[in-house]
Design an enzyme around this catalytic site. Structure first.
Site, mmCIF file in Angstrom:
data_model
loop_
_atom_site.group_PDB
_atom_site.id
_atom_site.type_symbol
_atom_site.label_atom_id
_atom_site.label_comp_id
_atom_site.label_asym_id
_atom_site.label_seq_id
_atom_site.Cartn_x
_atom_site.Cartn_y
_atom_site.Cartn_z
ATOM 1 C CG HIS A 1 -12.657 -1.677 6.879
ATOM 2 N ND1 HIS A 1 -13.126 -0.410 6.671
ATOM 3 C CD2 HIS A 1 -12.106 -1.666 8.116
ATOM 4 C CE1 HIS A 1 -12.858 0.329 7.721
ATOM 5 N NE2 HIS A 1 -12.252 -0.406 8.616
ATOM 6 N NE ARG B 1 -7.485 -10.048 -5.527
ATOM 7 C CZ ARG B 1 -8.606 -9.456 -5.145
ATOM 8 N NH1 ARG B 1 -9.699 -9.590 -5.866
ATOM 9 N NH2 ARG B 1 -8.658 -8.725 -4.049
ATOM 10 C CD GLU C 1 -5.084 6.248 3.447
ATOM 11 O OE1 GLU C 1 -4.118 6.209 2.662
ATOM 12 O OE2 GLU C 1 -6.150 5.653 3.230
ATOM 13 C CE LYS D 1 -4.020 -1.763 2.483
ATOM 14 N NZ LYS D 1 -4.792 -2.217 1.329
HETATM 15 P P1 ADP Z 1 -7.800 -3.714 2.231
HETATM 16 O O1 ADP Z 1 -6.754 -3.941 1.198
HETATM 17 O O2 ADP Z 1 -7.394 -4.166 3.593
HETATM 18 O O3 ADP Z 1 -9.149 -4.198 1.826
HETATM 19 P P2 ADP Z 1 -8.339 -0.961 1.384
HETATM 20 O O4 ADP Z 1 -7.292 0.087 1.365
HETATM 21 O O5 ADP Z 1 -8.750 -1.526 0.081
HETATM 22 O O6 ADP Z 1 -7.896 -2.122 2.389
HETATM 23 O O7 ADP Z 1 -9.609 -0.395 2.115
HETATM 24 C C1 ADP Z 1 -10.713 -1.192 2.435
HETATM 25 C C2 ADP Z 1 -11.879 -0.323 2.840
HETATM 26 O O8 ADP Z 1 -11.521 0.499 3.963
HETATM 27 C C3 ADP Z 1 -12.339 0.658 1.782
HETATM 28 O O9 ADP Z 1 -13.241 0.068 0.899
HETATM 29 C C4 ADP Z 1 -12.990 1.710 2.637
HETATM 30 O O10 ADP Z 1 -14.252 1.279 3.074
HETATM 31 C C5 ADP Z 1 -12.109 1.786 3.860
HETATM 32 N N1 ADP Z 1 -11.050 2.825 3.739
HETATM 33 C C6 ADP Z 1 -9.796 2.659 3.300
HETATM 34 N N2 ADP Z 1 -9.114 3.824 3.321
HETATM 35 C C7 ADP Z 1 -9.953 4.747 3.781
HETATM 36 C C8 ADP Z 1 -9.857 6.169 4.074
HETATM 37 N N3 ADP Z 1 -8.743 6.846 3.878
HETATM 38 N N4 ADP Z 1 -10.950 6.797 4.569
HETATM 39 C C9 ADP Z 1 -12.093 6.120 4.784
HETATM 40 N N5 ADP Z 1 -12.251 4.817 4.562
HETATM 41 C C10 ADP Z 1 -11.204 4.116 4.068
#
Ligand code: ADP
Length: 500
Positions: free
Chosen positions: A234, A292, A199, A116
């Site tokens: 999430h 993927r 962030e 990430k």
């Molecule tokens: P992972 O790879 O663990 O699934 P992601 O970065 O894809 O993590 O984030 C998963 C979810 O977390 C997103 O779909 C969103 O709901 C929430 N999320 C991630 N980053 C943020 C952020 N900066 N602010 C608010 N919600 C977030």
């Protein structure tokens, strides 16, 4: 084209890939663990190879066994599906070193987008908007300073993270220290890597992602967005396309940003650029790239009119993707519901057991991508996704109605499912107006109340159960009497249900 492909996965995704292979006239090799000996994907394949014990590291995560299975069965390529080893750069590289084709992007693209923190740095360089924040911090003081600069609430994430693990929302400075410790521990436990990033936390956010697709000759386009804001912990539960919050202008901008992001890592095959979208400011930010095919790819297939699984195989075999961006448009509206064996009333805990009944809904515009059937068993070893129910209709309103009807006709007995829960989401005015944000399930929908109410048996169910009990008791008395009959050829001894 390949003549034989090994599918390094199980459940509905293995079934999905095998169907694509069948349509292309390609033979399939399934793999399975002890727990999956009688699984549907094993029966469906042309050949099946036993990998080992049920624990994923002995079977579906065992790189060497998978590659050996492919070589021994004479397969020329491996499709990883999603989950398991699908985003493992070392596996992709090992497959290619064994002179097999990995059906997916290059190991380099997977590696570049796998972290990430690093992918965020890469995206900033490529001019793709990212969530304001910092990577590479170590001490608590550095995090404190960063959080002040960003402004609370902030989100702490594991750099190596995935599946929502190692993520902590921090709303004020006094919570920061604990959150850092917890996230670090979780990150180390789950990924063996304790690096964290920080962030801005976007409180009322939508998860909007773009499908990208490209061939190995450098032609890459996007296939529009998927709205995936209905989430618990999430993790996505319901996805749809088009997104109810995007204007056509935003769609064009975000689509172009997604293509830019993918091109920055020389991407080919199917991939997804995830954005977090803040409707209050109409700002979007790159979250991560999934290198993927995604669980929710069917909604894109229905609306864009493309078979992504087949094209994955075709471009991996060296074919050119013959289409341009202008060849695609969004037709109608599609929604996907993930039918899980899980109990919303107890925090969405997985529910295991034998499927005593499993009847899928049918009808025009209804698609079921399923990995189970009546009599199969849901074990605790793997993800409890039973099936994906996808509908396609001319607009959002009719798609919602179609989905409600299809869910009503999806009968699963033997395990607890989230079907009633999804009905409650679809029937909610917030869903109808497209207002659902990523924290909506936790904050708005009173899941516990809802589930308790839904789980209460109706008078009809109680009466049916009582009758069934009584009938079973009677028939076992009759069976004893039948067995006592002295004539072995007496028709009264027959238990096959024959009636004169
Ligand atoms: P992972 O790879 O663990 O699934 P992601 O970065 O894809 O993590 O984030 C998963 C979810 O977390 C997103 O779909 C969103 O709901 C929430 N999320 C991630 N980053 C943020 C952020 N900066 N602010 C608010 N919600 C977030």
């Amino acid at each position: 084209m390949f003549t034989k492909i090994l599918i390094a996965n199980r459940g509905e995704i293995a079934m999905r890939i095998m169907r694509a292979c069948q349509e292309l006239g390609v033979k399939t090799v399934a793999v399975y663990s002890d727990a999956d000996q009688n699984a549907l994907h094993v029966q469906f394949a042309d050949e099946a190879v036993h990998l080992g014990a049920s624990a994923p590291k002995e079977s579906y995560l065992n790189r060497d066994k998978l590659i050996q299975a492919a070589l021994h069965s004479g397969a020329e390529a491996i499709h990883p599906g999603y989950g398991f080893l699908s985003e493992n750069a070392a596996f992709a590289a090992a497959v290619e070193s064994a002179k097999l084709k990995f059906i997916g992007p290059s190991a380099d693209s997977i590696r570049a987008m796998g972290d990430k923190a690093e992918s965020k740095i890469l995206m900033k360089k490529a001019g793709v908007p990212t969530v304001p924040g910092f990577e590479g911090l170590e001490t608590e003081a550095e995090f404190k300073q960063a959080a002040q600069e960003i402004g609370y609430p902030v989100l702490i994430k594991a750099s190596a993270g995935g599946g929502g693990k190692g993520m902590r929302v921090v709303s004020q400075e006094s919570e920061l220290q604990d959150a850092l410790e917890l996230a670090r521990g979780e990150a180390l436990n789950s990924f063996g890597d304790e690096r964290l990033l920080i962030e801005k936390y976007i409180a009322a956010a939508h998860h909007v992602e773009f499908q990208v697709f490209g061939d190995e000759q450098g032609n890459l386009i996007h296939l529009f967005e998927r709205e995936c804001s209905v989430q618990r912990r999430h993790q996505k539960i319901i996805e749809e396309t088009p997104s109810p919050v995007l204007t056509s202008e935003l769609r064009e901008q975000m689509g172009a940003a997604a293509v830019q992001a993918a091109k920055a890592v020389n991407y080919f095959n199917a991939g997804t650029i995830e954005f977090i979208f803040d409707p209050s400011s109409a700002q979007y930010y790159f979250l991560e790239m999934n290198t993927r095919l995604q669980v929710e790819h069917p909604v894109t297939e229905l609306v864009a009119g493309i078979d992504l699984a087949q094209w994955q195989i075709r471009v991996a075999a060296g074919e050119k993707f013959p289409f341009q961006q202008k060849d695609f448009m969004q037709r109608g509206h599609a929604i996907e519901c993930r039918v899980y064996a899980e109990d919303p009333a107890s925090g969405f805990l997985p529910s295991t057991g034998k499927l005593l009944q499993f009847i899928e809904p049918h009808g025009p515009g209804v698609r079921v991508d399923s990995g189970f059937a009546k009599g199969k068993t849901v074990t605790h070893f793997y993800d409890p996704l039973l099936a994906k129910l996808i509908v396609h209709a001319e607009n959002r309103e009719t798609a919602i109605q179609k989905m409600q009807n299809a869910l009503k006709n999806f009968i699963v007995h033997g395990v607890v499912t989230n079907v009633d829960f999804m009905q409650a989401v679809l029937a909610h005015p917030d869903f109808a107006s497209g207002q659902v944000t990523t924290r909506w399930v936790e904050t708005v929908l009173a899941v516990a109340d809802l589930a308790v109410e839904k789980n209460k048996p109706t008078p009809e169910q109680l009466i049916s159960a009582a009758l069934a009990e009584a009938t079973l008791a009677n028939s076992s008395i009759a069976a004893v009497e039948r067995r006592n009959e002295s004539d072995p050829y007496s028709p009264w001894r027959q238990t096959n249900g024959f009636r004169n």
